[in-house]
Structures are given as structure tokens and as C-alpha cells.
Design a protein around this motif. Sequence first.
Motif, mmCIF file in Angstrom:
data_model
loop_
_atom_site.group_PDB
_atom_site.id
_atom_site.type_symbol
_atom_site.label_atom_id
_atom_site.label_comp_id
_atom_site.label_asym_id
_atom_site.label_seq_id
_atom_site.Cartn_x
_atom_site.Cartn_y
_atom_site.Cartn_z
ATOM 1 N N GLU A 5 0.856 -1.193 0.000
ATOM 2 C CA GLU A 5 0.000 0.000 0.000
ATOM 3 C C GLU A 5 0.887 1.236 0.000
ATOM 4 O OE1 GLU A 5 -2.797 -0.272 3.185
ATOM 5 O OE2 GLU A 5 -3.734 -2.072 2.315
ATOM 6 N N PRO A 6 0.692 2.100 -1.008
ATOM 7 C CA PRO A 6 1.556 3.289 -1.095
ATOM 8 C C PRO A 6 1.457 4.135 0.174
ATOM 9 C CG PRO A 6 0.216 3.054 -3.073
ATOM 10 C CD PRO A 6 -0.290 2.046 -2.089
ATOM 11 N N LYS A 7 2.578 4.664 0.602
ATOM 12 C CA LYS A 7 2.576 5.483 1.819
ATOM 13 C C LYS A 7 2.025 6.866 1.516
ATOM 14 C CE LYS A 7 6.086 3.059 4.469
ATOM 15 N NZ LYS A 7 7.512 2.958 4.831
ATOM 16 N N ASP A 8 2.355 7.424 0.309
ATOM 17 C CA ASP A 8 1.750 8.751 0.093
ATOM 18 C C ASP A 8 0.422 8.549 -0.632
ATOM 19 O OD1 ASP A 8 2.462 8.120 -2.422
ATOM 20 O OD2 ASP A 8 3.734 9.861 -2.784
ATOM 21 N N ASP A 9 -0.551 9.429 -0.291
ATOM 22 C CA ASP A 9 -1.904 9.075 -0.692
ATOM 23 C C ASP A 9 -2.271 9.548 -2.100
ATOM 24 O OD1 ASP A 9 -1.942 11.677 -0.178
ATOM 25 O OD2 ASP A 9 -2.975 11.487 1.741
ATOM 26 N N ASP A 10 -1.448 10.374 -2.749
ATOM 27 C CA ASP A 10 -1.905 10.719 -4.112
ATOM 28 C C ASP A 10 -1.239 9.778 -5.123
ATOM 29 O OD1 ASP A 10 0.627 11.499 -4.139
ATOM 30 O OD2 ASP A 10 0.297 13.485 -5.014
ATOM 31 N N SER A 11 -1.267 8.507 -4.789
ATOM 32 C CA SER A 11 -0.621 7.544 -5.696
ATOM 33 C C SER A 11 -1.615 7.113 -6.761
ATOM 34 C CB SER A 11 -0.204 6.328 -4.886
ATOM 35 O OG SER A 11 -1.381 5.576 -4.683
ATOM 36 N N LEU A 12 -1.119 6.336 -7.715
ATOM 37 C CA LEU A 12 -1.960 5.969 -8.861
ATOM 38 C C LEU A 12 -2.803 4.749 -8.553
ATOM 39 C CD1 LEU A 12 0.588 6.563 -11.769
ATOM 40 C CD2 LEU A 12 -1.305 8.014 -11.048
ATOM 41 N N PHE A 13 -2.573 4.137 -7.392
ATOM 42 C CA PHE A 13 -3.450 3.002 -7.059
ATOM 43 C C PHE A 13 -3.517 2.883 -5.541
ATOM 44 C CE2 PHE A 13 0.172 0.412 -6.042
ATOM 45 C CZ PHE A 13 1.129 0.685 -6.998
ATOM 46 N N ALA A 14 -4.492 2.128 -5.062
ATOM 47 C CA ALA A 14 -4.695 2.010 -3.617
ATOM 48 C C ALA A 14 -3.849 0.875 -3.056
ATOM 49 C CB ALA A 14 -6.167 1.747 -3.327
ATOM 50 N N ALA A 15 -3.732 -0.223 -3.802
ATOM 51 C CA ALA A 15 -2.926 -1.349 -3.308
ATOM 52 C C ALA A 15 -2.504 -2.223 -4.478
ATOM 53 C CB ALA A 15 -3.747 -2.185 -2.331
ATOM 54 N N LEU A 16 -1.371 -2.866 -4.289
ATOM 55 C CA LEU A 16 -0.869 -3.821 -5.280
ATOM 56 C C LEU A 16 -0.646 -5.123 -4.532
ATOM 57 C CD1 LEU A 16 0.264 -3.941 -8.239
ATOM 58 C CD2 LEU A 16 2.499 -3.674 -7.203
ATOM 59 N N VAL A 17 -1.133 -6.228 -5.092
ATOM 60 C CA VAL A 17 -0.939 -7.520 -4.413
ATOM 61 C C VAL A 17 -0.164 -8.448 -5.350
ATOM 62 C CG1 VAL A 17 -2.071 -9.486 -3.325
ATOM 63 C CG2 VAL A 17 -3.108 -7.207 -3.159
ATOM 64 N N LEU A 18 0.970 -8.934 -4.886
ATOM 65 C CA LEU A 18 1.814 -9.859 -5.669
ATOM 66 C C LEU A 18 1.702 -11.229 -5.018
ATOM 67 C CD1 LEU A 18 4.987 -7.582 -5.909
ATOM 68 C CD2 LEU A 18 3.080 -7.743 -7.526
ATOM 69 N N THR A 19 1.209 -12.196 -5.775
ATOM 70 C CA THR A 19 0.976 -13.531 -5.207
ATOM 71 C C THR A 19 1.988 -14.522 -5.774
ATOM 72 O OG1 THR A 19 -1.365 -13.013 -5.045
ATOM 73 C CG2 THR A 19 -0.745 -15.344 -4.876
ATOM 74 N N PHE A 20 2.727 -15.141 -4.860
ATOM 75 C CA PHE A 20 3.779 -16.094 -5.246
ATOM 76 C C PHE A 20 3.377 -17.505 -4.874
ATOM 77 C CE2 PHE A 20 7.532 -13.609 -6.393
ATOM 78 C CZ PHE A 20 7.170 -12.343 -5.970
ATOM 79 N N ASP A 21 3.662 -18.420 -5.787
ATOM 80 C CA ASP A 21 3.572 -19.849 -5.488
ATOM 81 C C ASP A 21 5.018 -20.277 -5.301
ATOM 82 O OD1 ASP A 21 3.516 -22.548 -5.563
ATOM 83 O OD2 ASP A 21 2.688 -22.722 -7.598
ATOM 84 N N GLY A 22 5.458 -20.285 -4.055
ATOM 85 C CA GLY A 22 6.885 -20.507 -3.811
ATOM 86 C C GLY A 22 7.641 -19.325 -4.385
#
Lengths: 185, 180
Positions: free
Chosen positions: A121-138
Amino acid sequence: DSTAELRSRLDAMTSLQGEFTQVLIDMDGEVLEESSGDFAMARPGKFDWHTREPFEQRLVSDHESIWLYDPDLMQVTVREFDEELQDTPALILSDELTALNEQFEITDTVTDEGWDAFRLEPKDDDSLFAALVLTFDGNLLREIRMDDNLDQITRFTLSDLKRNESIDDGRFTFEVPDGVDVLVD
Amino acid sequence: CARQPLQPVEDWERHQAAAQRLNSWQLSGKLGARLPDNSGSARLRWHQDQSNYRIDLSGPFGQGRVIIETTDSGVRLRQGGEPPLEAASAEALMWQTTGWRVPVAELTYWVRGIPAPDSRHRILERTPQGLLKTLRQSGWTLHYSDYEAVGLLPLPGRIVAERKDTRLTLIVYDWSLPES
């Protein structure tokens, strides 16, 4: 902690290439748009994100400049590679990790399939998205999900993956086809 | 889907009236903008319902999303991480936030391949089927191509709008009409 764990996963991934399907989902889970293509990424800062269906668009970075090519618009926009990590998810995967925890709050959870989902979740709030989720299988990145701050989710499902194989640098430079206007942004 | 062959337009007035009656539709595509100091492209989804519309623009990964929609008091623009902006016209909002000059009110007609009703226009060129190929209105020059039959109506797939040093290109990948 989550940041160190994510860092080790990303560190261990010097390059990744494969196919992607991209879906745009609204708040009620309805799929608004689907597209697909193939991609390649190599550290540091190089990527080639090539959407092929239903329209063609290509985003290429050689860690110095970033090209956004739209064949149907007969135009390519070129801009300098900058450390604004939040610009596109592809940057985060391919760029140095130092800025990672400066710019993001990072947490991780385990999915039903037993995969590790890292939420940035970006620390500064005027970012281009609210959250990015990276999902790893191993050690294998399976999914990239971007929640924009207007209740829509863009989700990339990655497949046919080749990890840490050498990729010819030619893939990360963009030759402007003739007849295409180059717009420096 | 194979493109149905375009039927020639026998009576332009009748065709124009039919396109004007079509006031609920949705399109998805791409908007390219070329201005002296600000160029780029965005994925575009446009939802029109009578005189209300919602225009949704975002970057290749869905980032940097901008939504412009009509409200009962005017037009509102929402952008991630920013407070909503209200204004009387979408044109003013677009210019203020993206630096792109986009004549949204006229575009709701231009995108259907017809002139906007309430201002003078000149049809400079027609396609073999009698559809708009080049139109001049409100200081803009519109170039039309890639028409496709959508339901009973031929609608454009590519529109280039030029005015002074601004050039907008609107590509439509998919039209969807309520009854179709």
C-alpha cells in the motif's frame, strides 16, 4: 517480516517471462474487460508488457526510457524512466528494491491455495493506485492485482512462466516502426 | 465476429434521426491525445444513458484512473487519491486534470457518426455508403473510418478529431447497445 520476505522473493527473480490474461473487475466482481498478451521482465528496471487482444498495446522499458506504443493510434509516447515506482506494477517487479519499503506499507497473507500474497500500500496518498498484491507460489509469481482507489480491480494471471532465464536485451528496446509518430512526454 | 457489410445510407436525414434516437449505449476502446506539451493514450469506457454519461479513462495497467460523470448539478470528475471535482462542463474538468482538450458534449454525437445538433456544421466528405467521412464543427475537423454495423446502425470504429494543435484519436473496439 513481510518486506524482507518479499525482497528475497523478488531478489531471487532476476528475470521472468510468460503469458498474461488481464481482467478488469468492478466492486461486485463483474468482469468489465478482458485482455491478454505476453510479457518479459529483467532486473533492473527492464520490462516488455505486450497486450495483444482485443487490441495491441506495448509498454517497454530499458531502464532508461519507457515507451508506450499504440499501433492503432500510430503513436508511441516516450518518457524517462524515473524512480516513481508506483507508476506501473511492472516497474516494481523489475526495479531495485531499496525504494520498495520507503514507498509502501507491506504485509503478507497466505491464500487458500497456500500461496503467499504480498500487499503493497503506497505510503503517500496521491498515488496511482490504492494497493498492489503480488501472489507467489513458492518463488514463482502467479498473480499481480492492482486495486485502484475507485473501487475497481485489475488482475493479471501469469502463465507459461520461465524464470531466471537470460533474455536478449533487444526485447527491452523499442524500434519505432516507420509511419509511427514519436511523442516525447 | 465477421463484419456485416455496410448498407448504403439512402436518406441521410433518416439515418441522422436514427443515430440521434440512439441515446443509450456503451463503448469500450482507446483515446489517444496529441498536444504540444502533453500526449498519451488511455483505455476508454463510455457509458451513455439519455443525457447522462460516465466516461472512464485509465492507463495500460488500470492505473491513474479518471472518471467523468454527469450529476444532477453538473459534471463531476473522480480521480484516485484526490477529492472529487465538480464543474459545469466536462470540457473544463478534462482540461484541468488531464490537460487534454476534449469536447465531450459534442463527442456524444460525433461518436455516433453524426454532427452535434445545435451548432452549424459542414460535411466535407462522405464514405461510399453516404456516411460521414470528414466533418467540420465547432472549430474541430473530424475524420471517420472503420464503420461497422451495430444492430441496424452503422457506427464508426475510428474517429480522429483535430483542432489547432490538438489531435484526439478515438478507437472503438466494442459497441454495445441496450437492445442488441
